[in-house]
Design an enzyme around this catalytic site. Structure first.
Site, PDB file in Angstrom:
ATOM      1  N   ALA A   1       0.863  -1.181   0.000  1.00  0.00           N
ATOM      2  CA  ALA A   1       0.000   0.000   0.000  1.00  0.00           C
ATOM      3  C   ALA A   1       0.899   1.230   0.000  1.00  0.00           C
ATOM      4  O   ALA A   1       2.061   1.163   0.413  1.00  0.00           O
ATOM      5  CB  ALA A   1      -0.902  -0.028   1.226  1.00  0.00           C
TER       6      ALA A   1
ATOM      7  N   GLY B   1       0.638  -4.975   0.878  1.00  0.00           N
ATOM      8  CA  GLY B   1      -0.543  -5.023   0.016  1.00  0.00           C
ATOM      9  C   GLY B   1      -0.271  -5.700  -1.319  1.00  0.00           C
ATOM     10  O   GLY B   1      -1.190  -6.238  -1.944  1.00  0.00           O
TER      11      GLY B   1
ATOM     12  N   GLU C   1      -0.674  -9.241  -0.656  1.00  0.00           N
ATOM     13  CA  GLU C   1      -2.104  -9.466  -0.414  1.00  0.00           C
ATOM     14  C   GLU C   1      -2.909  -9.440  -1.718  1.00  0.00           C
ATOM     15  O   GLU C   1      -3.834 -10.229  -1.903  1.00  0.00           O
ATOM     16  CB  GLU C   1      -2.619  -8.401   0.565  1.00  0.00           C
ATOM     17  CG  GLU C   1      -1.966  -8.559   1.929  1.00  0.00           C
ATOM     18  CD  GLU C   1      -2.253  -7.383   2.849  1.00  0.00           C
ATOM     19  OE1 GLU C   1      -1.835  -6.251   2.509  1.00  0.00           O
ATOM     20  OE2 GLU C   1      -2.884  -7.595   3.888  1.00  0.00           O
TER      21      GLU C   1
ATOM     22  N   GLU D   1       4.617  -4.997   7.085  1.00  0.00           N
ATOM     23  CA  GLU D   1       3.884  -3.888   7.715  1.00  0.00           C
ATOM     24  C   GLU D   1       4.385  -3.596   9.126  1.00  0.00           C
ATOM     25  O   GLU D   1       4.401  -2.460   9.580  1.00  0.00           O
ATOM     26  CB  GLU D   1       2.381  -4.215   7.765  1.00  0.00           C
ATOM     27  CG  GLU D   1       1.687  -4.164   6.418  1.00  0.00           C
ATOM     28  CD  GLU D   1       1.716  -5.479   5.648  1.00  0.00           C
ATOM     29  OE1 GLU D   1       2.507  -6.373   5.989  1.00  0.00           O
ATOM     30  OE2 GLU D   1       0.929  -5.597   4.684  1.00  0.00           O
TER      31      GLU D   1
HETATM   32  N1  CAA Z   1       4.577   3.206  -0.792  1.00  0.00           N
HETATM   33  C1  CAA Z   1       4.974   4.367  -1.362  1.00  0.00           C
HETATM   34  N2  CAA Z   1       6.116   4.508  -2.067  1.00  0.00           N
HETATM   35  C2  CAA Z   1       6.889   3.424  -2.191  1.00  0.00           C
HETATM   36  C3  CAA Z   1       6.549   2.176  -1.630  1.00  0.00           C
HETATM   37  C4  CAA Z   1       5.324   2.090  -0.905  1.00  0.00           C
HETATM   38  N3  CAA Z   1       4.889   0.949  -0.374  1.00  0.00           N
HETATM   39  N4  CAA Z   1       7.531   1.292  -1.913  1.00  0.00           N
HETATM   40  C5  CAA Z   1       8.452   1.966  -2.634  1.00  0.00           C
HETATM   41  N5  CAA Z   1       8.058   3.249  -2.806  1.00  0.00           N
HETATM   42  C6  CAA Z   1       8.765   4.311  -3.511  1.00  0.00           C
HETATM   43  C7  CAA Z   1       9.971   4.799  -2.729  1.00  0.00           C
HETATM   44  O1  CAA Z   1       9.562   5.736  -1.756  1.00  0.00           O
HETATM   45  C8  CAA Z   1      10.797   5.393  -3.827  1.00  0.00           C
HETATM   46  O2  CAA Z   1      10.270   6.645  -4.158  1.00  0.00           O
HETATM   47  P1  CAA Z   1      11.270   7.948  -4.305  1.00  0.00           P
HETATM   48  O3  CAA Z   1      12.101   7.607  -5.525  1.00  0.00           O
HETATM   49  O4  CAA Z   1      10.324   9.072  -4.541  1.00  0.00           O
HETATM   50  O5  CAA Z   1      12.063   8.006  -3.065  1.00  0.00           O
HETATM   51  C9  CAA Z   1      10.548   4.465  -5.004  1.00  0.00           C
HETATM   52  O6  CAA Z   1       9.315   3.803  -4.720  1.00  0.00           O
HETATM   53  C10 CAA Z   1      11.617   3.403  -5.184  1.00  0.00           C
HETATM   54  O7  CAA Z   1      11.756   2.730  -3.938  1.00  0.00           O
HETATM   55  P2  CAA Z   1      13.182   2.488  -3.227  1.00  0.00           P
HETATM   56  O8  CAA Z   1      14.111   3.619  -3.549  1.00  0.00           O
HETATM   57  O9  CAA Z   1      12.920   2.216  -1.779  1.00  0.00           O
HETATM   58  O10 CAA Z   1      13.651   1.169  -3.995  1.00  0.00           O
HETATM   59  P3  CAA Z   1      14.672   0.057  -3.466  1.00  0.00           P
HETATM   60  O11 CAA Z   1      14.963  -0.794  -4.629  1.00  0.00           O
HETATM   61  O12 CAA Z   1      15.790   0.684  -2.721  1.00  0.00           O
HETATM   62  O13 CAA Z   1      13.822  -0.791  -2.376  1.00  0.00           O
HETATM   63  C11 CAA Z   1      11.874  -1.950  -1.525  1.00  0.00           C
HETATM   64  C12 CAA Z   1      12.723  -1.554  -2.775  1.00  0.00           C
HETATM   65  C13 CAA Z   1      12.671  -2.900  -0.645  1.00  0.00           C
HETATM   66  C14 CAA Z   1      10.623  -2.645  -2.051  1.00  0.00           C
HETATM   67  C15 CAA Z   1      11.506  -0.681  -0.728  1.00  0.00           C
HETATM   68  O14 CAA Z   1      10.991   0.306  -1.625  1.00  0.00           O
HETATM   69  C16 CAA Z   1      10.516  -0.910   0.352  1.00  0.00           C
HETATM   70  O15 CAA Z   1      10.845  -1.417   1.393  1.00  0.00           O
HETATM   71  N6  CAA Z   1       9.235  -0.474   0.146  1.00  0.00           N
HETATM   72  C17 CAA Z   1       8.209  -0.552   1.143  1.00  0.00           C
HETATM   73  C18 CAA Z   1       7.719  -1.980   1.327  1.00  0.00           C
HETATM   74  C19 CAA Z   1       6.664  -2.021   2.414  1.00  0.00           C
HETATM   75  O16 CAA Z   1       6.889  -1.717   3.559  1.00  0.00           O
HETATM   76  N7  CAA Z   1       5.423  -2.423   2.009  1.00  0.00           N
HETATM   77  C20 CAA Z   1       4.325  -2.513   2.921  1.00  0.00           C
HETATM   78  C21 CAA Z   1       3.488  -1.251   2.834  1.00  0.00           C
HETATM   79  S1  CAA Z   1       2.221  -1.189   4.073  1.00  0.00           S
HETATM   80  C22 CAA Z   1       0.958  -2.122   3.471  1.00  0.00           C
HETATM   81  O17 CAA Z   1       1.024  -2.684   2.403  1.00  0.00           O
HETATM   82  C23 CAA Z   1      -0.249  -2.180   4.388  1.00  0.00           C
HETATM   83  C24 CAA Z   1      -1.280  -3.182   3.966  1.00  0.00           C
HETATM   84  O18 CAA Z   1      -1.213  -4.374   4.213  1.00  0.00           O
HETATM   85  C25 CAA Z   1      -2.474  -2.733   3.321  1.00  0.00           C
END
Ligand code: CAA
Length: 257
Positions: free
Chosen positions: A65, A108, A111, A131
């Protein structure tokens, strides 16, 4: 219809939805949720479509998400707006949906893949429910569907530590039906969906309903449900055609209705 966050294409009788927010690794914002659920429902209603495929990019199916969209929200707001409830509409789609997952399928994203019926993984796929590292828990069914798919011990570990698992571990655990080379993922998904879309549409829907029933009920009730549907297949022209084609040693020509 033009979409901002997805692409929708038709490949014969297969509807393909591609998540398309590459700069955000296909993070699932509310707009994307609405576009995916609306497109999926439209394809579900379309008699020329027999199966759906949902995919992302080579780097990310979806990285979860949208954290930037979620971050400023308050409890009353997400509760009143019933955040993420709209994803339940994907579970109501009656035609089979294949998730073709390459790269990250996190939070998400994992999911969403589990809301689909068949999960095909590229060898690059990485699954996880991270999460907890953001101070929240899964919100689109992850704690429930992951536990049902891979069992309590592994689901608990993934939800409590946020650890990612690769494609091989996911296949061993039963989350994934097959692993394919990343370059072949979409072709494989479309080929599998085309096979499904070539079956009788009502019978494919009955098969999906019957398998899904196993998640919702006791074994005895599930077997009864299956048997009622099995009996109902004899009310279709496609049962006559499918069995006649076998006996005549030819390919069946299903009517799809
Ligand atoms: N939401 C918003 N933006 C996101 C995102 C997310 N879930 N995941 C990645 N992005 C964005 C980053 O902020 C970044 O944007 P900027 O260039 O503007 O900074 C861009 O995508 C590229 O991401 P990274 O620079 O972080 O890429 P990476 O290759 O270094 O890392 C990754 C990849 C390990 C997937 C890392 O992006 C990450 O950890 N993302 C978050 C994963 C996460 O925590 N997901 C769970 C979300 S909560 C959820 O989903 C709740 C639910 O159950 C409903």
């Amino acid at each position: 219809m033009t979409h901002q966050t997805i692409l929708v294409e038709r490949h014969g009788r297969v509807g393909l939805i591609t998540l398309n927010r590459p700069k955000a690794l296909n993070a699932l914002n509310l707009e994307l949720m609405r576009e995916v659920t609306t497109a999926a429902r439209e394809l579900d209603r379309d008699p020329d479509i027999g199966a759906l495929v949902i995919t992302g990019s080579a780097k990310a199916f979806a990285a979860g998400a949208d954290i930037k969209e979620m971050q400023p929200n308050s409890y009353p707001q997400v509760y009143l707006d019933d955040w993420f409830a709209e994803w339940d509409q994907l579970a109501q789609v009656r035609k089979p949906i294949i998730a073709a997952v390459a790269g990250y399928a996190l939070g998400g994203g994992c999911e969403l893949a589990m809301l689909c019926d068949v999960l095909l993984a590229a060898d690059t796929a990485k699954f996880g429910q991270p999460e907890i590292k953001l101070g929240v828990i899964p919100g689109i069914g992850g704690s429930q569907r992951l536990t049902r798919a891979i069992g309590k011990a592994k689901a608990m570990e993934l939800c409590l530590t946020g650890r990612m698992m690769g494609a091989e571990e996911a296949e061993r655990a039963g989350l994934v039906s097959r692993i394919v080379p990343a370059d072949d993922l979409l072709d494989n998904a479309l080929a599998t969906a085309t096979i499904i879309a070539g079956m009788s549409a009502p019978i494919a829907i009955m098969a999906k309903e019957a398998v899904n029933r196993a998640y919702e009920t006791t074994l005895a009730e599930g077997v009864r449900f299956e048997r009622r549907l099995f009996h109902a297949t004899f009310a279709t022209a496609d049962q006559k055609e499918g069995m006649a084609a076998f006996i005549d040693k030819r390919d069946p020509k299903f009517l799809h209705n």
